[in-house]
Structures are given as structure tokens and as C-alpha cells.
Design an enzyme around this catalytic site. Structure first.
Site, PDB file in Angstrom:
ATOM      1  N   ASP A 195     -23.585  -4.825  -8.996  1.00 21.74           N
ATOM      2  CA  ASP A 195     -23.308  -5.059  -7.575  1.00 21.74           C
ATOM      3  C   ASP A 195     -23.631  -3.811  -6.753  1.00 21.74           C
ATOM      4  O   ASP A 195     -23.718  -3.890  -5.527  1.00 21.74           O
ATOM      5  CB  ASP A 195     -21.820  -5.415  -7.388  1.00 21.74           C
ATOM      6  CG  ASP A 195     -21.610  -6.857  -6.962  1.00 21.74           C
ATOM      7  OD1 ASP A 195     -22.594  -7.507  -6.555  1.00 21.74           O
ATOM      8  OD2 ASP A 195     -20.460  -7.328  -7.039  1.00 21.74           O
ATOM      9  N   GLN A 209     -15.881 -10.247  -9.238  1.00 22.05           N
ATOM     10  CA  GLN A 209     -16.001 -11.022  -8.002  1.00 22.05           C
ATOM     11  C   GLN A 209     -14.945 -10.580  -6.980  1.00 22.05           C
ATOM     12  O   GLN A 209     -13.755 -10.522  -7.303  1.00 22.05           O
ATOM     13  CB  GLN A 209     -15.843 -12.525  -8.324  1.00 22.05           C
ATOM     14  CG  GLN A 209     -16.080 -13.441  -7.161  1.00 22.05           C
ATOM     15  CD  GLN A 209     -17.528 -13.439  -6.667  1.00 22.05           C
ATOM     16  OE1 GLN A 209     -18.460 -13.478  -7.467  1.00 22.05           O
ATOM     17  NE2 GLN A 209     -17.701 -13.380  -5.361  1.00 22.05           N
ATOM     18  N   LYS A 254     -23.693 -18.301 -10.361  1.00 25.40           N
ATOM     19  CA  LYS A 254     -24.228 -17.090 -11.007  1.00 25.40           C
ATOM     20  C   LYS A 254     -24.411 -17.333 -12.506  1.00 25.40           C
ATOM     21  O   LYS A 254     -25.435 -16.987 -13.083  1.00 25.40           O
ATOM     22  CB  LYS A 254     -23.276 -15.903 -10.787  1.00 25.40           C
ATOM     23  CG  LYS A 254     -23.403 -15.283  -9.417  1.00 25.40           C
ATOM     24  CD  LYS A 254     -22.263 -14.312  -9.106  1.00 25.40           C
ATOM     25  CE  LYS A 254     -22.347 -13.887  -7.649  1.00 25.40           C
ATOM     26  NZ  LYS A 254     -21.155 -13.178  -7.178  1.00 25.40           N
TER      27      LYS A 254
END
Ligand code: NAP
Length: 296
Positions: free
Chosen positions: A121, A98, A54
Site C-alpha cells: 500500500d 484494509q 482484491k
């Protein structure tokens, strides 16, 4: 094999190039640089790989990239304090924590501490509610990537029968909402669904997000259907570790009209959509028109 292969790797490269062009335009016209902060707690090997990739791709499209790596025993208050600081950091437009988090941390509490406008997200309860009510939201990256590929392949999805196998908050449920938003007739199947194969055979669009290696075989597929394989499973084959999806590719490709491979299908689209979401968040935060085609 008769199915058309939907090349997620090539599609993702096009999305990233589009994002990079917008990033360059924002720098030139608005003196702005979208910024993404990724927070990793602990050292889960798969998460380490995702976070690294990422960060690399964020930089490649010209964005500001920040990584916060915290020890596995980080107290919850410390993580919440970091999120509070990122929420007010003007250089940061997207925050990603994460998952999975170590067991002593309350994932819901942590995710809901992120400013919804920076929740790239799309897991914050506000974004879930906005998506569910058809309002502008941050859309979870994996289902967004699936939707983009489906729109690209079919044009309109209106009136198609879609079956999503899996009802997780991160894939199955938001995928179903997005397909409903595009006027599909949507069925969500799960581990208690009766005669799953028959349910799946009713699908013009079949999305597998189950987490079980190659569970969906050709018997589950209506001839000519489009099969989207979200699964990422590591299995041992002939003494080697291999990546396979939730779909038995060879068996389904004979029956389907189009299919995504693993690897090279949904996976690359997820990171591309994370970058697209960060760009969208930056535009919204600055009152600028958001680029079209990069969100739902
Ligand atoms: P998850 O939270 O474990 O959810 C799995 C879902 O599948 C559950 O709703 C479960 O039903 C259902 N299920 C399990 N066994 C089943 C069966 N035998 N028949 C029918 N349904 C069954 O998984 P997830 O996080 O949604 O992830 C799904 C897959 O996508 C995994 O392979 C994951 O690695 C992958 N993934 C890929 C990406 C990407 O970027 N490509 C991103 C996220 C996830 P119940 O609810 O009834 O238990």
C-alpha cells in the site's frame, strides 16, 4: 462533450494482463509465485467488497492469495503478532491491512509494523520518506494508477502545472510527490485554500481527491486540461443509489481535454496497481530485475 475519456477499466485490464504474464514468467524461469496477504479487521461493508475483489483478482493473475479476517474486537497485540508472522513468511511478498481499522486500533502503529519491503500500500513511514526523497519505494496504489494513466495519455508530464485537490496521506500527498517526481509544477489545495476555482483553473492536470460528490464543476477547469477524478461517493439519485466522483462529469467534460469517468476510471487502476506492487515486491525480495512501467 469534447473531452477524451480516459478508460481506466480498459487500462487496468492491460496492466493486470501484463502482471499475469510476468507472474507466469517468474513461475517458469525462477520457480517463484508472488503472494499477497490481505488483513481485514471487522466487517465494514465497503471494505468487505474491496477485500473480496482484491482476492479474486490476485488469483486471476496467478498469484498466491491469503485473506485473514479478524473480528472487530481483535486486540492490537494479536493483529501485530499476525503482521510479524506475515513479515517472515517467505510465500508472502505483499501485506495489505484494509483501512479503516476499528477505533481501538492505532492505524499508524499497525501500518508501521509491516516490513516496508512488503508494504504494497506504500503507507509505511519508510516508504513515505523514500518517495519524498525520490528514492525507490513502494508507491501507494491509487496515486500510482493516476500517474500511469497520465503518463499514458501525455507521454512526458514535464513542466505541466498540476493541481491536486486534497492532502490526505493516502492520495493527495503521494499524488503530489509523484507529479513532482515527473517534473510538474505542483500545487496542493485543501479545505482552507482561497478561491479554489481560480487555483484549479491554472492546472494543466487537475486531480480531485476531496471526498465531496461532484464538487469540481466546469468552472474549476482550464480549457483542454486533463481531469483525474479519484472520488468515490455513493449518492441517491432518482430513488437509486449511484456512484459518483468528486468531479461533476458532464459539466467538466465540456471544458476538459481529457477526463476519467466514475465508475471506470481511477477505481479499477487501484487494484491493478496493488497487483503490480506485489509483483515488484516479489522481484525485489528475490534480487530480480523488476518489470518496467509497473511502478513510478
Ligand atoms: P480524505 O482523507 O477525507 O481527504 C480529503 C481531502 O479533501 C482533505 O485534504 C480535505 O482538506 C480536502 N477537502 C475537503 N473538502 C474540501 C473542500 N470543500 N475544498 C477543498 N478541499 C477539500 O479523503 P481521501 O482518503 O484522500 O479520499 C478522497 C476521495 O477519493 C474520496 O472520495 C475517496 O472515497 C476516494 N478514494 C478513491 C480511491 C480509489 O481507489 N479510486 C482510493 C482512495 C480514496 P483538509 O485536509 O483541509 O481537511
Amino acid at each position: 462533450m469534447s473531452a477524451v475519456i480516459i478508460d481506466g477499466k480498459a487500462f487496468a485490464a492491460r496492466v493486470r494482463a501484463e502482471v499475469a504474464a510476468h507472474v507466469a514468467r517468474l513461475a517458469k524461469e525462477n520457480d517463484l509465485q508472488p503472494g499477497l496477504a490481505v488483513v481485514l479487521v471487522g466487517s465494514d461493508p465497503a471494505s468487505e467488497v474491496y477485500v473480496k475483489s482484491k482476492g479474486k483478482m490476485t488469483v486471476e493473475v496467478g498469484m498466491h492469495s491469503v485473506e485473514h479476517r479478524l473480528p472487530a474486537d481483535t486486540p492490537e497485540a494479536e493483529l501485530l503478532a499476525l503482521i510479524a508472522a506475515l513479515n517472515v513468511d517467505k510465500k508472502i511478498h505483499g501485506i495489505l491491512v484494509q483501512l479503516p481499522l476499528p477505533g481501538h486500533l492505532d492505524s499508524d502503529l499497525v501500518i508501521n509494523a509491516i516490513d516496508p519491503a512488503k508494504d504494497v500500500d506504500g503507507f509505511h513511514i519508510s516508504n513515505v520518506g523514500l518517495l519524498g526523497t525520490g528514492q525507490k519505494s513502494m508507491v501507494p496504489c491509487t496515486p500510482l494508477g493516476c500517474l500511469m494513466m497520465l503518463r499514458d495519455h501525455h507521454g512526458s508530464l514535464s513542466g505541466m502545472n498540476a493541481v491536486v485537490v486534497g492532502r490526505s496521506n493516502i492520495v493527495g500527498k503521494p499524488m503530489a510527490q509523484l507529479l513532482l517526481g515527473d517534473s510538474c509544477t505542483v500545487t496542493i489545495a485543501h479545505s482552507r485554500t482561497k478561491d479554489l476555482a481560480a487555483v484549479c483553473r491554472g492546472a494543466d492536470i487537475l486531480v480531485a481527491a476531496v471526498g465531496r460528490a461532484e464538487m469540481i464543476t466546469g468552472e474549476y477547469v482550464k480549457p483542454g486540461a486533463t481531469v483525474i477524478d479519484v472520488g468515490i461517493n455513493r449518492v441517491e439519485r432518482d430513488g437509486k443509489m449511484r456512484l459518483v466522483g468528486d468531479v461533476a462529469f458532464e459539466s467538466c467534460a465540456v471544458v476538459a481535454g481529457a477526463i476519467t469517468p466514475v465508475p471506470g476510471g481511477v477505481g479499477p487502476m487501484t487494484i491493478a496497481c496493488l497487483l503490480a506492487n506485489t509483483l515488484t515486491a516479489c522481484c525485489r525480495a528475490n534480487g530480480l530485475a523488476e518489470p518496467s512501467g509497473l511502478t513510478a
